[in-house]
Enzyme design. Structure first.
Site, PDB file in Angstrom:
ATOM      1  CG  ASN A  43      -0.769  -0.299   2.546  1.00 47.09           C
ATOM      2  OD1 ASN A  43      -0.051  -1.028   2.915  1.00 47.09           O
ATOM      3  ND2 ASN A  43      -0.891   0.727   3.589  1.00 47.09           N
ATOM      4  CD  GLU A  56      -5.391  -5.885  -1.495  1.00 47.94           C
ATOM      5  OE1 GLU A  56      -5.865  -6.328  -0.433  1.00 47.94           O
ATOM      6  OE2 GLU A  56      -5.170  -5.040  -1.077  1.00 47.94           O
ATOM      7  CB  CYS A  89      -8.607  -4.751  -4.047  1.00 48.67           C
ATOM      8  SG  CYS A  89      -7.580  -3.108  -4.016  1.00 48.67           S
TER       9      CYS A  89
END
Length: 132
Positions: A43, A56, A89
């Protein structure tokens, strides 16, 4: 080391590289393509919080940039026992997941639960739902 153990280690390692000065919630993701190639992402937050990138999403982008289009298996490692992918995601993973894609959710100590895509996103938006 099993393929799943290697995928977990890849996600746990990339998690350390996350940029999360606002939430202090580090997340790493690792995706395995059907041929065994692994792609990772972490992230990356931004002061304009909604434009942050999920782990992701970063891994999917790396996979696409490398010319791949299918995810066979995924691991998400976060600071919580059940750090499941967010809704966006989940849709990303579904878009490129094989029919039997399993998403494993882990904390730093190991995998805590495994989900099929149907469990994570039972009513996914599909291309055939789009109106012309």
């Amino acid at each position: 080391m099993s393929d799943l153990d290697a995928l977990f280690e890849a996600a746990r390692t990339v998690r350390k590289r996350a940029y999360a000065p606002y939430s202090n919630f580090l997340v790493g993701a690792a995706l395995r393509a059907p041929d065994g190639t692994v792609f990772t992402g972490c992230n990356v937050e931004n002061a304009s919080y909604p434009v942050s990138v999920c782990a992701e999403g970063g891994a999917v982008s790396a996979m696409i940039a490398a010319g791949y289009r299918e995810i066979a298996e995924a691991v998400v490692v976060g600071d919580a026992a059940l750090c499941t992918p967010c809704g966006v995601c989940r849709q990303r993973l579904k878009e490129f997941g094989t029919d039997d894609l399993i998403v494993h959710v882990a904390d730093l100590n190991g995998i805590k639960r495994s989900f099929s895509m149907d469990e994570l996103l039972p009513a996914a938006f599909e291309l055939e739902h789009k109106k012309d």
